[in-house]
Design an enzyme around this catalytic site. Structure first.
Site, PDB file in Angstrom:
ATOM      1  N   THR A  13       0.819  -1.223   0.000  1.00 39.61           N
ATOM      2  CA  THR A  13       0.000   0.000   0.000  1.00 39.61           C
ATOM      3  C   THR A  13       0.852   1.271   0.000  1.00 39.61           C
ATOM      4  O   THR A  13       0.665   2.168  -0.827  1.00 39.61           O
ATOM      5  CB  THR A  13      -0.908  -0.004   1.253  1.00 39.61           C
ATOM      6  N   VAL A  14       1.790   1.345   0.934  1.00 40.74           N
ATOM      7  CA  VAL A  14       2.549   2.589   1.123  1.00 40.74           C
ATOM      8  C   VAL A  14       3.511   2.830  -0.046  1.00 40.74           C
ATOM      9  O   VAL A  14       3.524   3.923  -0.642  1.00 40.74           O
ATOM     10  CB  VAL A  14       3.327   2.536   2.466  1.00 40.74           C
ATOM     11  N   ARG A  45       8.157  -9.783  -0.930  1.00 36.37           N
ATOM     12  CA  ARG A  45       8.229 -11.103  -0.301  1.00 36.37           C
ATOM     13  C   ARG A  45       7.918 -12.180  -1.330  1.00 36.37           C
ATOM     14  O   ARG A  45       8.561 -13.207  -1.399  1.00 36.37           O
ATOM     15  CB  ARG A  45       7.222 -11.145   0.854  1.00 36.37           C
ATOM     16  N   GLU A 132       8.571  10.561   8.401  1.00 38.04           N
ATOM     17  CA  GLU A 132       7.279  11.267   8.388  1.00 38.04           C
ATOM     18  C   GLU A 132       6.097  10.323   8.162  1.00 38.04           C
ATOM     19  O   GLU A 132       5.055  10.455   8.818  1.00 38.04           O
ATOM     20  CB  GLU A 132       7.289  12.360   7.308  1.00 38.04           C
ATOM     21  N   GLY A 137      -0.092   9.242   9.037  1.00 43.14           N
ATOM     22  CA  GLY A 137      -0.270   9.169   7.577  1.00 43.14           C
ATOM     23  C   GLY A 137       0.229  10.392   6.843  1.00 43.14           C
ATOM     24  O   GLY A 137       1.422  10.694   6.854  1.00 43.14           O
ATOM     25  N   ILE A 139      -0.372  13.593   7.378  1.00 37.48           N
ATOM     26  CA  ILE A 139      -0.214  14.862   8.113  1.00 37.48           C
ATOM     27  C   ILE A 139       1.272  15.088   8.396  1.00 37.48           C
ATOM     28  O   ILE A 139       1.921  14.202   8.957  1.00 37.48           O
ATOM     29  CB  ILE A 139      -0.953  14.824   9.474  1.00 37.48           C
ATOM     30  N   ASP A 204      -0.352   0.217  17.750  1.00 40.46           N
ATOM     31  CA  ASP A 204       0.096   1.120  16.686  1.00 40.46           C
ATOM     32  C   ASP A 204       0.078   2.568  17.176  1.00 40.46           C
ATOM     33  O   ASP A 204       1.052   3.312  16.970  1.00 40.46           O
ATOM     34  CB  ASP A 204      -0.824   0.947  15.460  1.00 40.46           C
ATOM     35  N   LYS A 208       3.241   5.359  17.794  1.00 42.20           N
ATOM     36  CA  LYS A 208       3.264   6.735  17.275  1.00 42.20           C
ATOM     37  C   LYS A 208       3.408   7.762  18.402  1.00 42.20           C
ATOM     38  O   LYS A 208       4.160   8.729  18.274  1.00 42.20           O
ATOM     39  CB  LYS A 208       1.990   6.989  16.472  1.00 42.20           C
TER      40      LYS A 208
END
Ligand code: NAP
Ligand code: HSE
Length: 433
Positions: A13-14, A45, A132, A137, A139, A204, A208
């Site tokens: 995704t990222v 992978r 970052e 995400g 921001i 998670d 952060k």
């Protein structure tokens, strides 16, 4: 124009978000940083997995099967890690830094647990580690805390910093949807962690807030000191009572400076419904930072997903490209020297509380509960009990600010009363004042 070559670890995704932004906005990005940025190599992978978009959109990325070879490749200037997990990510990034590569990572778990080691390795090798995309995400909260607010002594920082959790809570409370169904949608949209219990159990968000607390107060990363509660304990009953009292329940990360030390915690929290942050819904994140000079500042935007997180990855790549060949002058955790200011024991944290106890509906019960709270020096700021035909009824209380350990002792005494059934519910309240 110079060319900057990026090798990516992971193409999920990222990374896909970042790769697509780099292609779509290539001209604009070159104008911004004076460099042509190319993703040249990638490691995944499962090489057999279809990645049609790479061919369809004409990307020429060499898929390698040896990640160590990628992170030390002569043709890679920046290693971008979005594979997740501790190993092999940690070892690969240490290899990359030792080989003189700059690093961008979206991996908040890795930074929260091994950031101190990675930053030291970067310093030793005169290269940069930027992260970052790891927090909130799209921001630019890392840049805001590290650079934009650098003039301030930061007093506190509080935020909705897990997009999946906020998406689940918002959909459940606004549309009455079931938890499992909304979580499955968050996974399909690419918001959730590989292990979604990290989102649901607050881990998670704890990664952060650990990172943000270090940057706000200039202390080493100390994930093990962070108090962690997830969203699974939130009952629809409490959402309703909170609304009656003028609050919404959000999962919040909080880092606060007190005279005795620092509080770092994540938990479901009652927030006054007229605050802007109370109205941040869906996958949106928001972070409120209180600085002594600037006052209160609020940052909001998409907290997860390929586009938002890819935007943060590319911003970090641009920052490095601008500074290359050297490392960036800004220290990774915002301070040149980190202090030993203690993160307090959780029992010494101070907070207001929402309490709900199931009690017998007979005279004197509320007096008994009030006496226990009074003995512990805990003030009652609001009390709610609806008329009922039932023998057992919920009593809801809001307390003044109290030491966590004192509240726990008082609650144990309340739970032990004959007139009380089960364990009282306890949620924290934040007014941001
Ligand atoms: P993802 O979609 O599952 O992608 C992970 C990628 O890494 C996949 O391409 C996978 O390969 C590859 N990979 C995993 N383990 C590997 C290994 N041992 N060797 C080589 N390649 C490996 O995950 P994601 O959502 O992009 O998240 C990646 C990282 O970004 C995580 O640290 C996450 O916490 C963080 N993050 C995610 C978001 C978000 O919104 N998703 C936001 C901010 C930060 P295959 O494709 O072959 O499976
Ligand atoms: N799983 C994370 C979230 C991804 O939902 O916030 C963004 O860090």
């Amino acid at each position: 124009m110079k060319t900057v070559k990026v090798g990516v670890l992971g193409l999920g995704t990222v990374s896909r978000g970042a790769v697509e932004i780099l292609a779509t906005n290539a001209t604009e990005i070159s104008r911004r940083c004076g460099a042509d940025i190319q993703v040249t190599h990638a490691v995944v992978r499962d090489q057999s997995k279809a990645r049609a978009y790479l061919d369809e959109q004409g990307y020429s990325i060499t898929l390698m099967d040896d990640a160590s070879a990628l992170v030390t490749h002569a043709d890679v200037d920046i290693v971008c890690e979005a594979m997740g997990g501790m190993e092999p990510a940690r070892t690969l990034l240490l290899q990359a830094l030792s080989a003189g590569k700059h690093v961008v990572t979206a991996n908040k778990a890795l930074i929260a647990l091994h950031g101190n080691e990675l930053f030291q390795c970067a310093r030793d090798n005169k290269v940069s580690v930027l992260f970052e995309p790891a927090v909130a995400g799209g921001i630019p909260i890392i840049k805001a805390v590290r650079e934009g607010l650098a003039a301030n002594r930061i007093e506190s920082l509080a935020g909705i910093i897990n997009g999946t959790g906020n998406f689940i809570l918002s959909e459940m409370s606004s549309k009455g949807r079931e938890f499992a169904e909304v979580l499955a949608e968050a996974q399909a949209l690419g918001y959730a962690e590989a292990d979604p219990s990290f989102d649901v159990d607050g881990i998670d968000a704890a990664h952060k807030i650990t990172i943000l607390a270090s940057m706000a107060f200039g202390i080493p990363l100390q994930f093990e000191r962070t108090l962690i509660e997830g969203i699974s304990s939130i009952d629809k009953l409490d959402v309703g009572y909170a609304a009656e009292l003028g609050y919404v329940i959000k999962h919040l990360g909080v880092a606060r400076r007190r005279d005795e030390g620092i509080e770092v915690r994540v938990h479901p929290t009652l927030i006054p419904s007229d605050k802007l942050i109370a109205n941040v819904n869906g996958v949106l994140n928001a972070v409120l930072v209180q600085g002594d000079a600037v006052g209160s500042t609020l940052y909001s935007g998409a907290g997860a997903g390929g586009g938002a997180t890819g935007s943060a990855v590319v911003a970090d790549i641009i920052d490095i490209a601008r500074a290359m060949p050297g490392a960036l002058a800004v220290p990774p955790l915002a301070f040149e020297d980190l202090e030993a200011t203690p993160v307090l024991e959780a029992s010494d944290y101070r907070c207001r509380y929402y309490l709900r106890a199931q009690v017998q509906d007979r005279p004197g019960v509320i007096a008994e509960i009030s006496r226990i709270l009074g003995d512990a020096g805990i003030s009652i700021q609001a009390l709610l009990q609806h008329p009922s035909e039932d023998k057992m009824v919920p009593v809801v209380l809001l307390t003044g600010a109290v030491r966590e350990g004192d509240l726990a002792q008082a609650l144990a005494r309340i739970a032990a009363l004959d007139v009380v059934s089960g364990t009282p519910v306890r949620l924290r309240v934040e007014h941001f004042d």
